[in-house]
Design a protein around this motif. Structure first.
Motif, PDB file in Angstrom:
ATOM      1  N   LYS A 189      26.124  29.509   1.458  1.00 25.92           N
ATOM      2  CA  LYS A 189      27.135  28.737   0.744  1.00 25.92           C
ATOM      3  C   LYS A 189      28.289  28.287   1.625  1.00 25.92           C
ATOM      4  CE  LYS A 189      26.182  31.236  -3.572  1.00 25.92           C
ATOM      5  NZ  LYS A 189      26.777  32.041  -4.672  1.00 25.92           N
ATOM      6  N   ARG A 190      28.991  29.200   2.235  1.00 23.56           N
ATOM      7  CA  ARG A 190      30.239  28.861   2.939  1.00 23.56           C
ATOM      8  C   ARG A 190      30.149  29.249   4.404  1.00 23.56           C
ATOM      9  NH1 ARG A 190      34.709  27.772  -0.353  1.00 23.56           N
ATOM     10  NH2 ARG A 190      34.297  27.963  -2.565  1.00 23.56           N
ATOM     11  N   PRO A 191      29.610  28.378   5.241  1.00 26.22           N
ATOM     12  CA  PRO A 191      29.116  27.037   4.910  1.00 26.22           C
ATOM     13  C   PRO A 191      27.612  27.049   4.649  1.00 26.22           C
ATOM     14  CG  PRO A 191      29.209  27.284   7.266  1.00 26.22           C
ATOM     15  CD  PRO A 191      29.669  28.597   6.691  1.00 26.22           C
ATOM     16  N   PRO A 192      27.069  25.990   4.028  1.00 24.38           N
ATOM     17  CA  PRO A 192      25.611  25.873   3.926  1.00 24.38           C
ATOM     18  C   PRO A 192      25.004  25.670   5.305  1.00 24.38           C
ATOM     19  CG  PRO A 192      26.704  23.877   3.127  1.00 24.38           C
ATOM     20  CD  PRO A 192      27.771  24.877   3.365  1.00 24.38           C
ATOM     21  N   LEU A 193      23.836  26.282   5.522  1.00 21.73           N
ATOM     22  CA  LEU A 193      23.257  26.282   6.868  1.00 21.73           C
ATOM     23  C   LEU A 193      22.150  25.260   7.049  1.00 21.73           C
ATOM     24  CD1 LEU A 193      23.125  30.134   7.506  1.00 21.73           C
ATOM     25  CD2 LEU A 193      24.896  28.492   8.177  1.00 21.73           C
ATOM     26  N   ASN A 194      21.651  24.675   5.951  1.00 16.46           N
ATOM     27  CA  ASN A 194      20.621  23.645   6.096  1.00 16.46           C
ATOM     28  C   ASN A 194      20.761  22.595   4.995  1.00 16.46           C
ATOM     29  OD1 ASN A 194      19.375  24.692   3.747  1.00 16.46           O
ATOM     30  ND2 ASN A 194      18.071  26.051   4.949  1.00 16.46           N
ATOM     31  N   GLU A 195      19.858  21.637   5.000  1.00 13.96           N
ATOM     32  CA  GLU A 195      19.982  20.461   4.137  1.00 13.96           C
ATOM     33  C   GLU A 195      19.912  20.801   2.650  1.00 13.96           C
ATOM     34  OE1 GLU A 195      18.066  19.317   8.074  1.00 13.96           O
ATOM     35  OE2 GLU A 195      17.781  20.862   6.549  1.00 13.96           O
ATOM     36  N   VAL A 196      18.961  21.620   2.246  1.00 10.66           N
ATOM     37  CA  VAL A 196      18.815  21.940   0.825  1.00 10.66           C
ATOM     38  C   VAL A 196      20.021  22.733   0.325  1.00 10.66           C
ATOM     39  CG1 VAL A 196      17.377  23.061  -0.916  1.00 10.66           C
ATOM     40  CG2 VAL A 196      16.296  21.891   1.015  1.00 10.66           C
ATOM     41  N   ASN A 197      20.473  23.676   1.106  1.00 11.26           N
ATOM     42  CA  ASN A 197      21.660  24.440   0.723  1.00 11.26           C
ATOM     43  C   ASN A 197      22.892  23.549   0.642  1.00 11.26           C
ATOM     44  OD1 ASN A 197      21.369  27.538   0.452  1.00 11.26           O
ATOM     45  ND2 ASN A 197      20.005  27.029   2.153  1.00 11.26           N
ATOM     46  N   ALA A 198      22.987  22.568   1.525  1.00  5.05           N
ATOM     47  CA  ALA A 198      24.109  21.632   1.482  1.00  5.05           C
ATOM     48  C   ALA A 198      24.098  20.845   0.169  1.00  5.05           C
ATOM     49  CB  ALA A 198      24.045  20.673   2.667  1.00  5.05           C
ATOM     50  N   LEU A 199      22.926  20.417  -0.272  1.00  4.97           N
ATOM     51  CA  LEU A 199      22.815  19.674  -1.528  1.00  4.97           C
ATOM     52  C   LEU A 199      23.128  20.558  -2.728  1.00  4.97           C
ATOM     53  CD1 LEU A 199      19.621  17.538  -0.826  1.00  4.97           C
ATOM     54  CD2 LEU A 199      21.939  16.667  -1.176  1.00  4.97           C
ATOM     55  N   ILE A 200      22.668  21.806  -2.712  1.00  6.13           N
ATOM     56  CA  ILE A 200      22.955  22.724  -3.812  1.00  6.13           C
ATOM     57  C   ILE A 200      24.457  22.954  -3.927  1.00  6.13           C
ATOM     58  CG2 ILE A 200      22.684  25.085  -4.665  1.00  6.13           C
ATOM     59  CD1 ILE A 200      19.896  25.104  -3.379  1.00  6.13           C
ATOM     60  N   SER A 201      25.115  23.219  -2.809  1.00  7.08           N
ATOM     61  CA  SER A 201      26.556  23.472  -2.837  1.00  7.08           C
ATOM     62  C   SER A 201      27.318  22.245  -3.319  1.00  7.08           C
ATOM     63  CB  SER A 201      27.046  23.878  -1.447  1.00  7.08           C
ATOM     64  OG  SER A 201      26.514  25.130  -1.076  1.00  7.08           O
ATOM     65  N   PHE A 202      26.960  21.079  -2.816  1.00  4.56           N
ATOM     66  CA  PHE A 202      27.639  19.842  -3.217  1.00  4.56           C
ATOM     67  C   PHE A 202      27.394  19.553  -4.697  1.00  4.56           C
ATOM     68  CE2 PHE A 202      28.074  15.177  -3.443  1.00  4.56           C
ATOM     69  CZ  PHE A 202      29.345  15.036  -2.909  1.00  4.56           C
TER      70      PHE A 202
END
Length: 336
Positions: A189-202
């Protein structure tokens, strides 16, 4: 219908008679500006601000009079706060009812269990949808159904949160089976480490602010919650309600933009130990998110079509009626 406006570029927002003027700033150092855009005030419901914004108190007074909220996010896509119009709908009776339900352990548990029950049901609906389309998620469905049987017997909020955590962790294991081309890996989450996690957090952050705005348009107080512990620096009731809608709105949007290749590797900014959507990626996701919110379903109880955006507001009304003793709260569950 009023629209949500997203300000991705830095700029200056001013009142111009009965309209708003947004002037983008091209270079932060040179303060070079481009042609302004005029926004009719009656068309706006709220702003999402992702770039730096210059505005004065007169502008915020005007926005407050017109019941327009402004949500702010930092460079790392974290929600940092909101300007909210005056709480003209707040009710002393509702505040007492909310507080009483929170202080009563059994009443709080009933509401908290309903939030998890609704979230779990909608998660299973997602998985069954993709199971019918050839994804091998039957084992994951079985595990989540087993966890769901423990919801009604939980005796504490901590135990309930533990069950919710196991359900969601198991659910995220299905993402690699549903999504093409990208791997999710462990949830970060903080921070997201890859693309899918980045989309989930956003996406989760977008859903949180959506729920916050819906709460503000009812008599509910956003700081008094039941599943998440109320905190001094967050509107925790928005976290509660968003649990129900994240599978329906956020996750389905993520599956769409990745499987249809609307968002690709080029739409992410990767730095040391973090992965974030770049400006183009944010715009694509926001467009898909808005399209999802504006989709309509035939509402069984109302007998008419309503949008996903309106479903969130209806959820707040249902919770209000429960707290006032008018009818039992039933979380929204996908029935199609």
């Amino acid at each position: 219908m009023k629209k949500t406006f997203y300000l991705f570029n830095p700029g200056e927002l001013d009142r111009k008679d009965n309209t708003l003027k947004f002037t983008p700033i091209v270079g932060s150092e040179s303060n070079e500006v481009s042609m302004p855009r005029y926004l009719p005030i009656e068309d706006i419901s709220e702003f999402y601000v992702f770039g730096s914004l210059r505005a004065n108190s007169a502008l915020y007074n005007f926005l407050g009079q017109k019941d327009i909220a402004v949500h702010f996010f930092d460079y790392y896509e974290n929600y940092t706060g909101s300007f909210m119009p005056r709480d003209s709908l707040l009710s002393g009776k509702m505040l007492l009812a909310q507080t009483s339900a929170y202080q009563n352990k059994s009443k709080r548990m009933v509401i908290a269990q309903k939030f998890i029950e609704g979230a779990c049901y909608n998660i299973l609906k997602n998985l069954r949808y993709y199971s019918r389309r050839g994804c091998d998620v039957e084992k994951i469905i079985s595990d989540i159904k087993e966890y769901s049987t423990r919801i009604s017997s939980a005796v504490s909020i901590e135990e309930l949160m533990g069950i919710e955590g196991m359900i969601r962790q198991t659910y995220y294991e299905a993402f690699n089976l549903i999504i093409n081309d990208f791997e999710m890996g462990p949830r970060s989450k903080r921070p997201p480490l890859n693309e899918v996690n980045a989309l989930i957090s956003f996406g989760n952050m977008m859903c949180y602010t959506l729920c916050l705005r819906a709460i503000h348009q009812t008599q509910l107080n956003p700081t008094i919650s039941y599943l998440h512990t109320p905190g001094e620096r967050r509107y925790s009731l928005a976290l509660d309600i968003s649990e129900i809608f994240k599978p329906i709105i956020v996750d389905r949007t993520i599956f769409r933009v990745l499987n249809k290749h609307e968002i690709q590797d080029k739409h992410f900014e990767k730095k040391l130990n973090k992965c974030l959507l770049n400006l183009s990626g944010k715009k694509i996701f926001v467009k898909a998110f808005e399209e999802r919110l504006n989709e309509t379903i035939q509402h069984r109880a109302l007998g008419r079509k309503v949008s996903y955006r309106h479903l969130v507001k209806l959820e707040c009304y249902k919770l209000s009626k429960h707290l006032l003793g008018m009818e039992m709260y039933k979380p929204f569950k996908m029935y199609w």
